[in-house]
Design a protein around this motif. Structure first.
Motif, PDB file in Angstrom:
ATOM      1  N   VAL A 158       0.844  -1.207   0.000  1.00  0.00           N
ATOM      2  CA  VAL A 158       0.000   0.000   0.000  1.00  0.00           C
ATOM      3  C   VAL A 158       0.870   1.245   0.000  1.00  0.00           C
ATOM      4  N   ARG A 159       1.880   1.268   0.853  1.00  0.00           N
ATOM      5  CA  ARG A 159       2.786   2.426   0.909  1.00  0.00           C
ATOM      6  C   ARG A 159       3.495   2.635  -0.431  1.00  0.00           C
ATOM      7  N   LYS A 160       3.968   1.547  -1.016  1.00  0.00           N
ATOM      8  CA  LYS A 160       4.679   1.639  -2.297  1.00  0.00           C
ATOM      9  C   LYS A 160       3.750   2.121  -3.409  1.00  0.00           C
ATOM     10  N   ALA A 161       2.556   1.567  -3.487  1.00  0.00           N
ATOM     11  CA  ALA A 161       1.604   1.956  -4.539  1.00  0.00           C
ATOM     12  C   ALA A 161       1.230   3.433  -4.417  1.00  0.00           C
ATOM     13  N   ALA A 162       0.968   3.880  -3.210  1.00  0.00           N
ATOM     14  CA  ALA A 162       0.619   5.291  -3.008  1.00  0.00           C
ATOM     15  C   ALA A 162       1.763   6.196  -3.442  1.00  0.00           C
ATOM     16  N   ARG A 163       2.962   5.866  -3.012  1.00  0.00           N
ATOM     17  CA  ARG A 163       4.140   6.676  -3.348  1.00  0.00           C
ATOM     18  C   ARG A 163       4.345   6.746  -4.865  1.00  0.00           C
ATOM     19  N   THR A 187     -10.900  -5.616   8.556  1.00  0.00           N
ATOM     20  CA  THR A 187     -11.252  -4.485   7.694  1.00  0.00           C
ATOM     21  C   THR A 187     -10.028  -3.579   7.627  1.00  0.00           C
ATOM     22  N   TRP A 188      -9.484  -3.442   6.430  1.00  0.00           N
ATOM     23  CA  TRP A 188      -8.278  -2.651   6.229  1.00  0.00           C
ATOM     24  C   TRP A 188      -8.625  -1.208   5.906  1.00  0.00           C
ATOM     25  N   CYS A 189      -7.826  -0.270   6.436  1.00  0.00           N
ATOM     26  CA  CYS A 189      -8.004   1.161   6.169  1.00  0.00           C
ATOM     27  C   CYS A 189      -6.639   1.801   5.956  1.00  0.00           C
ATOM     28  N   ALA A 190      -6.651   2.884   5.197  1.00  0.00           N
ATOM     29  CA  ALA A 190      -5.426   3.656   4.980  1.00  0.00           C
ATOM     30  C   ALA A 190      -5.762   5.138   5.060  1.00  0.00           C
ATOM     31  N   LEU A 191      -4.863   5.903   5.652  1.00  0.00           N
ATOM     32  CA  LEU A 191      -4.946   7.356   5.679  1.00  0.00           C
ATOM     33  C   LEU A 191      -3.817   7.847   4.776  1.00  0.00           C
ATOM     34  N   VAL A 192      -4.190   8.559   3.709  1.00  0.00           N
ATOM     35  CA  VAL A 192      -3.241   8.905   2.658  1.00  0.00           C
ATOM     36  C   VAL A 192      -3.254  10.404   2.389  1.00  0.00           C
ATOM     37  N   ASP A 193      -2.071  10.998   2.289  1.00  0.00           N
ATOM     38  CA  ASP A 193      -1.923  12.388   1.837  1.00  0.00           C
ATOM     39  C   ASP A 193      -1.784  12.375   0.320  1.00  0.00           C
ATOM     40  N   ILE A 194      -2.495  13.291  -0.329  1.00  0.00           N
ATOM     41  CA  ILE A 194      -2.363  13.445  -1.777  1.00  0.00           C
ATOM     42  C   ILE A 194      -2.181  14.922  -2.065  1.00  0.00           C
ATOM     43  N   GLU A 195      -1.005  15.282  -2.555  1.00  0.00           N
ATOM     44  CA  GLU A 195      -0.687  16.684  -2.807  1.00  0.00           C
ATOM     45  C   GLU A 195      -1.502  17.245  -3.964  1.00  0.00           C
ATOM     46  N   ASP A 196      -1.654  16.475  -5.038  1.00  0.00           N
ATOM     47  CA  ASP A 196      -2.386  16.918  -6.224  1.00  0.00           C
ATOM     48  C   ASP A 196      -3.788  16.302  -6.204  1.00  0.00           C
ATOM     49  N   VAL A 198      -4.532   7.302  -7.108  1.00  0.00           N
ATOM     50  CA  VAL A 198      -3.951   6.753  -5.885  1.00  0.00           C
ATOM     51  C   VAL A 198      -4.928   5.772  -5.234  1.00  0.00           C
ATOM     52  N   TYR A 199      -6.211   6.132  -5.207  1.00  0.00           N
ATOM     53  CA  TYR A 199      -7.256   5.283  -4.632  1.00  0.00           C
ATOM     54  C   TYR A 199      -7.253   3.906  -5.307  1.00  0.00           C
ATOM     55  N   LYS A 200      -7.199   3.900  -6.612  1.00  0.00           N
ATOM     56  CA  LYS A 200      -7.190   2.643  -7.365  1.00  0.00           C
ATOM     57  C   LYS A 200      -5.898   1.864  -7.103  1.00  0.00           C
ATOM     58  N   ALA A 201      -4.775   2.557  -7.061  1.00  0.00           N
ATOM     59  CA  ALA A 201      -3.480   1.904  -6.879  1.00  0.00           C
ATOM     60  C   ALA A 201      -3.374   1.197  -5.533  1.00  0.00           C
ATOM     61  N   VAL A 202      -3.938   1.771  -4.474  1.00  0.00           N
ATOM     62  CA  VAL A 202      -3.837   1.146  -3.151  1.00  0.00           C
ATOM     63  C   VAL A 202      -4.945   0.130  -2.904  1.00  0.00           C
ATOM     64  N   GLY A 203      -5.863  -0.024  -3.847  1.00  0.00           N
ATOM     65  CA  GLY A 203      -6.942  -0.999  -3.689  1.00  0.00           C
ATOM     66  C   GLY A 203      -8.110  -0.459  -2.891  1.00  0.00           C
TER      67      GLY A 203
END
Length: 79
Positions: free
Chosen positions: A22-27, A43-52, A59-64
């Motif tokens: 997940v970290r790699k895909a987001a990056r 139940t998996w969750c992620a908190l993600v920063d997106i600059e653009d 990014v949403y699609k890439a991390v699943g």
């Protein structure tokens, strides 16, 4: 920079590998994972920063991504 909270696909093959993926895909797609983890019922969750903001879907699609939970706006030094 907004923080996006998402439900994501569960772990496969294991939790450590899933978190790393997940970290790699987001990056690779313009995001930075602040937190990734799961509940006791897997139940998996992620908190993600997106600059653009235009790259959110990518990014949403890439991390699943499975469900968009929320978007938080930061105030103060991070603005």
């Amino acid at each position: 920079m907004p923080h996006h909270g998402w439900k994501i696909d569960p772990n496969n093959p294991g939790p450590m590998e899933r978190a790393k993926a997940v970290r790699k895909a987001a990056r690779e797609h313009g995001g930075q994972v602040i937190f990734v983890g799961r509940t006791k019922n897997n139940t998996w969750c992620a908190l993600v920063d997106i600059e653009d903001p235009g790259r959110e879907g990518e990014v949403y699609k890439a991390v699943g991504g499975r469900d968009k939970l929320f978007e938080l706006e930061a105030f103060g030094e991070d603005d």
